[in-house]
Design a protein around this motif. Structure first.
Motif, PDB file in Angstrom:
ATOM      1  N   GLU A 174      46.338  56.575  25.398  1.00 29.38           N
ATOM      2  CA  GLU A 174      47.324  57.665  25.463  1.00 29.38           C
ATOM      3  C   GLU A 174      48.603  57.289  24.714  1.00 29.38           C
ATOM      4  O   GLU A 174      49.243  58.144  24.099  1.00 29.38           O
ATOM      5  CB  GLU A 174      47.653  58.011  26.923  1.00 29.38           C
ATOM      6  CG  GLU A 174      46.495  58.596  27.695  1.00 29.38           C
ATOM      7  CD  GLU A 174      46.250  60.078  27.394  1.00 29.38           C
ATOM      8  OE1 GLU A 174      47.222  60.821  27.233  1.00 29.38           O
ATOM      9  OE2 GLU A 174      45.074  60.467  27.316  1.00 29.38           O
ATOM     10  N   SER A 175      48.984  56.016  24.757  1.00 32.26           N
ATOM     11  CA  SER A 175      50.171  55.565  24.008  1.00 32.26           C
ATOM     12  C   SER A 175      49.922  55.692  22.506  1.00 32.26           C
ATOM     13  O   SER A 175      50.797  56.154  21.757  1.00 32.26           O
ATOM     14  CB  SER A 175      50.505  54.105  24.342  1.00 32.26           C
ATOM     15  OG  SER A 175      50.768  53.962  25.719  1.00 32.26           O
ATOM     16  N   LEU A 176      48.734  55.296  22.066  1.00 32.04           N
ATOM     17  CA  LEU A 176      48.403  55.387  20.639  1.00 32.04           C
ATOM     18  C   LEU A 176      48.348  56.856  20.195  1.00 32.04           C
ATOM     19  O   LEU A 176      48.882  57.213  19.134  1.00 32.04           O
ATOM     20  CB  LEU A 176      47.052  54.711  20.363  1.00 32.04           C
ATOM     21  CG  LEU A 176      47.042  53.185  20.520  1.00 32.04           C
ATOM     22  CD1 LEU A 176      45.609  52.676  20.659  1.00 32.04           C
ATOM     23  CD2 LEU A 176      47.733  52.511  19.337  1.00 32.04           C
ATOM     24  N   LEU A 177      47.725  57.711  21.009  1.00 27.69           N
ATOM     25  CA  LEU A 177      47.609  59.131  20.638  1.00 27.69           C
ATOM     26  C   LEU A 177      48.981  59.785  20.561  1.00 27.69           C
ATOM     27  O   LEU A 177      49.265  60.554  19.632  1.00 27.69           O
ATOM     28  CB  LEU A 177      46.722  59.877  21.652  1.00 27.69           C
ATOM     29  CG  LEU A 177      45.232  59.515  21.613  1.00 27.69           C
ATOM     30  CD1 LEU A 177      44.488  60.158  22.783  1.00 27.69           C
ATOM     31  CD2 LEU A 177      44.602  59.943  20.285  1.00 27.69           C
TER      32      LEU A 177
ATOM     33  N   ALA B  58      51.191  58.649  29.186  1.00 28.61           N
ATOM     34  CA  ALA B  58      52.303  58.128  28.387  1.00 28.61           C
ATOM     35  C   ALA B  58      53.304  59.232  28.080  1.00 28.61           C
ATOM     36  O   ALA B  58      52.929  60.405  27.982  1.00 28.61           O
ATOM     37  CB  ALA B  58      51.771  57.541  27.079  1.00 28.61           C
ATOM     38  N   MET B  59      54.575  58.871  27.964  1.00 25.58           N
ATOM     39  CA  MET B  59      55.628  59.792  27.522  1.00 25.58           C
ATOM     40  C   MET B  59      56.619  58.991  26.675  1.00 25.58           C
ATOM     41  O   MET B  59      56.589  57.758  26.699  1.00 25.58           O
ATOM     42  CB  MET B  59      56.333  60.473  28.710  1.00 25.58           C
ATOM     43  CG  MET B  59      56.989  59.574  29.718  1.00 25.58           C
ATOM     44  SD  MET B  59      58.595  58.888  29.234  1.00 25.58           S
ATOM     45  CE  MET B  59      59.690  60.270  29.452  1.00 25.58           C
TER      46      MET B  59
ATOM     47  N   LYS C  85      39.820  49.160  34.969  1.00 29.01           N
ATOM     48  CA  LYS C  85      39.600  49.129  33.519  1.00 29.01           C
ATOM     49  C   LYS C  85      39.796  50.506  32.858  1.00 29.01           C
ATOM     50  O   LYS C  85      40.483  50.593  31.836  1.00 29.01           O
ATOM     51  CB  LYS C  85      38.198  48.570  33.232  1.00 29.01           C
ATOM     52  CG  LYS C  85      37.938  48.336  31.771  1.00 29.01           C
ATOM     53  CD  LYS C  85      36.567  47.740  31.536  1.00 29.01           C
ATOM     54  CE  LYS C  85      36.268  47.724  30.058  1.00 29.01           C
ATOM     55  NZ  LYS C  85      34.862  47.709  29.740  1.00 29.01           N
ATOM     56  N   PRO C  86      39.222  51.605  33.406  1.00 32.39           N
ATOM     57  CA  PRO C  86      39.427  52.907  32.747  1.00 32.39           C
ATOM     58  C   PRO C  86      40.906  53.309  32.670  1.00 32.39           C
ATOM     59  O   PRO C  86      41.323  53.961  31.711  1.00 32.39           O
ATOM     60  CB  PRO C  86      38.652  53.895  33.639  1.00 32.39           C
ATOM     61  CG  PRO C  86      37.723  53.063  34.446  1.00 32.39           C
ATOM     62  CD  PRO C  86      38.337  51.705  34.586  1.00 32.39           C
ATOM     63  N   ILE C  87      41.696  52.896  33.662  1.00 34.55           N
ATOM     64  CA  ILE C  87      43.127  53.254  33.650  1.00 34.55           C
ATOM     65  C   ILE C  87      43.856  52.430  32.588  1.00 34.55           C
ATOM     66  O   ILE C  87      44.719  52.948  31.866  1.00 34.55           O
ATOM     67  CB  ILE C  87      43.754  53.042  35.048  1.00 34.55           C
ATOM     68  CG1 ILE C  87      43.018  53.880  36.090  1.00 34.55           C
ATOM     69  CG2 ILE C  87      45.250  53.391  35.032  1.00 34.55           C
ATOM     70  CD1 ILE C  87      43.415  53.590  37.531  1.00 34.55           C
TER      71      ILE C  87
END
Ligand code: APR
Length: 185
Positions: free
Chosen positions: A110-113, A73-74, A101-103
């Motif tokens: 990653e978006s939440l972090l 994410a960016m 699923k893992p992706i």
């Protein structure tokens, strides 16, 4: 239209039917592709409504860092959108549960972090990968909501996470997935 709401460790996880470009959360998430050059679906809608600044910043990012891999994410500004930021992530093109699923989990996580690192308190997600990338809706809903709820359970600074489904059919699939998670988290 809100279809479901859960309180998780001091945060709210809501499911609604609507248009993500109209959300007044601090940030909205874009279901982009690795080129970050725009596209159809929700990606096209976000670039159209937000204006050229989003594409300019995406191009600068790709020049400096290369393409955005699936599951990462960016962030860019949100231009004319009511939100302040757009977090761009890339979901998987669905092939099998084992590979995809893992992706998909990583795209949500990653978006939440990134949102947490940016001090964002409210965030709207679209249904990543269930359009052009053909992830089966019921399975994607389960992955999305279990990844978001496990992140919120860790005690996230995010106060509100909203799943914004474009159709009533999608909203109901997410509501069913939420009901299952509530019964056996
Ligand atoms: N608001 C909320 N959801 C929307 C909106 C909108 N304005 N427009 C479309 N959607 C929904 C679709 O109905 C679908 O349920 O977003 C979901 C995701 O579909 P896509 O946008 O096709 O995203 P995805 O399956 O992740 O495919 C990504 O499509 O547009 C391209 O550049 C993008 O190549 C990338 C690919």
């Amino acid at each position: 239209m809100e279809v479901s709401k859960q309180y998780i460790a001091g945060s709210t996880l809501a499911i609604m039917v609507g248009d993500i470009t109209e959300q007044h959360t601090d940030a909205i998430v874009n279901a982009a592709n690795s080129s970050l050059c725009g596209g159809g679906g929700v990606d096209g809608a976000i670039h159209r409504a937000g204006g050229p600044i989003i594409l300019e910043q995406c191009r600068t990012y790709v020049r400096e860092h290369g393409r955005l891999p699936p599951g990462k994410a960016m962030a860019t500004d949100a231009g004319e959108l009511p939100a302040r930021w757009v977090i761009h992530t890339v979901g998987p093109v669905y092939s099998s549960d084992r590979e995809s699923k893992p992706i998909l989990e990583s795209a949500y996580r990653e978006s939440l972090l990134l949102a947490e690192q940016m001090g964002i308190e409210s965030l709207s997600f679209p249904s990543i990968s269930t359009g052009a990338y053909r992830y089966p809706l019921e399975k994607a809903a389960q992955v999305a909501l279990s990844t978001i709820s496990s992140q919120l359970r860790k005690g996230s600074p995010l106060r509100l996470v909203r799943m914004v489904c474009f159709t009533e059919r999608d909203g109901l699939a997410y509501k069913r997935a939420m009901d299952k998670i509530v019964q056996s988290p």
